[in-house]
Design a protein around this motif. Structure first.
Motif, PDB file in Angstrom:
ATOM      1  N   ALA A 157       0.439  -9.749  -1.699  1.00  0.00           N
ATOM      2  CA  ALA A 157       0.753  -8.387  -2.121  1.00  0.00           C
ATOM      3  C   ALA A 157      -0.519  -7.610  -2.455  1.00  0.00           C
ATOM      4  CB  ALA A 157       1.688  -8.408  -3.327  1.00  0.00           C
ATOM      5  N   ARG A 195      -2.293  -6.614   0.708  1.00  0.00           N
ATOM      6  CA  ARG A 195      -1.653  -5.433   1.303  1.00  0.00           C
ATOM      7  C   ARG A 195      -2.047  -4.168   0.543  1.00  0.00           C
ATOM      8  NH1 ARG A 195       2.858  -8.606   0.968  1.00  0.00           N
ATOM      9  NH2 ARG A 195       3.906  -7.174  -0.486  1.00  0.00           N
ATOM     10  N   ALA A 248       3.547  -2.289  -2.790  1.00  0.00           N
ATOM     11  CA  ALA A 248       2.964  -3.636  -2.809  1.00  0.00           C
ATOM     12  C   ALA A 248       2.771  -4.121  -4.239  1.00  0.00           C
ATOM     13  CB  ALA A 248       1.634  -3.643  -2.054  1.00  0.00           C
TER      14      ALA A 248
END
Length: 382
Positions: A259, A262, A356
Motif C-alpha cells: 500500500a 502504491r 492507498a
C-alpha cells in the motif's frame, strides 16, 4: 501570472477547508496551491493540528544524516568528495559548505512509513540512506544525459569535476546504496524492492529520452497513458520504494508495504503532472523557472499531450513545429482542454494516494506527518 490554481479542489474540499482548516503556518495562501492538499481522508478531521512539512523534513534529516555521511565516507576519498559536493556538504576541493543538500523527501518517506507501521523511525534509516544515495546517483547521471550545467544554483557535478568523474561518483553512490541495504535486517527483501524500483527508474528515463524523438501527431505520437507510465517509473518508483522500504524495515506486513509503495507511485505521477503545469503556467517568482519554459524547449508534457488528443491537434502541432510565441501555444493548449485534463489527472492520483493510505491500518500521528509531505510535494508552495 499566478501559480497553477487550486482547481483540483472540489467544491466540498473548498467548503471544508474554508470552514474548518486552520490558517496556513507558512505564510502562503492556500489558493496558490498547485493541487488540493491530501486532507480528504476521514482521519484528517481528528482534531490534531496539521503537521508542518518543513519540521517533519528537518526531523527526518537529522535522524538519517549521520548514517548518510558515514556511508559516503566509506568510498574512495575523491569519489566521496564528489558525492559530498552533490549533497551540498562541500565545495569543489572539499571545503565544507552549509548547503542543505536538498529537501530529503525520500528519506523522510522511509522514516515516516516505518513510524506509521508502528516501528521506531530509526529502523528505517538503512532504507532512507539507500534511497537518498540512489536519488543522488540518478541526478548525477540525469544531469549528464540532459546536459544540465547547474543544480541548486551551483555547477552540476559533471560540470565541476568532469563527465567521467561524475559517472564514477554516480556508480559509487549506487554501489553504496546496495551495500547499505544488504547489511540491514530484511536485507535480501529490501534489496529486491530497490532492484524493482531501479529497473522502473531506468525504464522511465529511457522512455523520457525516446519521447523527445517521436512526432507530435500520427500513430507514433506519445499518448497521455504512455506519459503517465513514464512518470510512474521515472518519478514514482523511487518515492514508492522509499515508503515501502521504511515499512518493510519496520516489520510491516506485505499488505502495508504494498500500500505504501502504491502511495509513492501515485504521488510521483501527481508530482510530475503538477510540475508540467507549473512549467507552462507557473509563476516564475514561485517556481524559479522562466515563463513558458517547457514550451520554449518543446517538451512533451502531460498538458501538451492531452491537448494533442483533441480536435485542435492539427493547429497545435503546427504551432509546436514552428517558432510560434509560447504564449500563443499555451493559450491553444488551454483552449483544447490540456490544462483541465492535467488538473483532473493529478487530482485522480491524489485521490489514489488517499485510497492507498486508507487500505491498511496505520498509526495516526505519523500518517498525518506523511500526509503533510504528500501535500508538500503536490502543492509546491512551501
Amino acid at each position: 501570472m499566478t501559480a497553477v490554481p487550486s482547481a483540483l479542489r472540489t467544491p466540498s474540499d473548498t467548503h471544508r477547508r474554508a470552514s474548518s482548516a486552520p490558517a496556513p503556518r507558512d505564510g502562503h495562501e492556500h489558493s496558490s496551491s498547485a493541487v488540493a492538499p491530501c486532507d480528504g481522508h476521514p482521519h484528517s478531521s481528528s482534531g490534531h493540528a496539521p503537521a508542518d512539512a518543513r519540521q517533519v523534513l528537518d526531523r527526518c534529516r537529522a535522524l538519517v544524516r549521520p548514517a548518510l555521511r558515514e556511508a559516503v565516507g566509506r568510498t574512495h576519498p575523491w569519489v566521496g568528495e564528489m558525492a559530498a559536493y552533490s549533497f551540498g556538504w562541500c565545495e569543489v576541493g572539499g571545503t565544507p559548505s552549509a548547503g542543505s543538500g536538498g529537501k530529503g523527501v525520500r528519506q523522510a518517506l522511509a522514516v515516516l512509513a516505518a513510524e506509521a507501521a508502528g516501528a521506531p523511525g530509526r529502523s528505517a534509516v538503512p532504507g532512507a540512506v539507500a534511497v537518498e544515495l540512489v536519488h543522488a546517483f540518478s541526478l548525477l547521471h540525469d544531469d549528464i544525459m540532459d546536459g544540465d550545467e547547474a543544480r541548486r544554483r551551483r555547477p552540476t557535478v559533471w560540470k565541476a569535476y568532469g563527465t567521467g568523474p561524475a559517472v564514477l561518483a554516480g556508480d559509487a553512490l549506487f554501489a553504496l546504496a546496495v551495500e547499505t541495504l544488504a547489511a540491514a535486517p530484511a536485507g535480501p527483501d529490501a534489496v529486491r524492492l530497490l532492484s524493482v524500483a531501479l529497473q522502473d527508474l531506468v525504464r522511465g528515463q529511457a522512455d523520457d529520452l525516446l519521447f523527445a524523438t517521436r512526432p507530435w501527431t500520427g500513430p507514433e505520437r506519445v499518448r497521455p497513458e504512455e506519459y503517465r507510465a513514464m512518470a510512474e517509473h521515472k518519478t514514482g518508483a523511487l518515492l514508492g520504494c522509499a515508503a515501502a522500504l521504511g515499512a518493510l524495515l519496520g516489520g510491516a506486513p506485505p499488505a502495508t508495504v504494498s500500500a505504501l509503495d502504491r502511495t509513492g507511485r501515485h504521488l510521483g505521477i501527481a508530482f510530475q503532472i503538477v510540475d508540467d503545469l507549473l512549467g507552462i503556467w507557473g509563476d516564475p517568482a514561485v517556481t524559479g523557472k522562466p515563463v513558458y519554459g517547457d514550451l520554449r524547449e518543446r517538451k512533451k508534457t502531460y498538458p501538451v499531450l492531452a491537448a494533442l488528443d483533441s480536435p485542435a491537434a492539427g493547429r497545435l502541432s503546427t504551432l509546436l513545429e514552428s517558432p510560434a510565441d509560447p504564449g500563443e501555444v499555451a493559450a491553444l493548449i488551454e483552449e483544447a482542454g490540456g490544462r483541465t485534463a492535467a488538473l483532473a489527472e493529478a487530482r485522480r492520483h491524489v485521490a489514489a494516494v488517499e485510497a492507498a493510505l486508507a487500505d491498511v491500518p496505520l498509526q495516526e500521528g505519523p500518517t498525518e506527518e506523511l500526509r503533510s509531505l504528500l501535500d508538500f510535494l503536490v502543492r509546491r508552495d512551501l
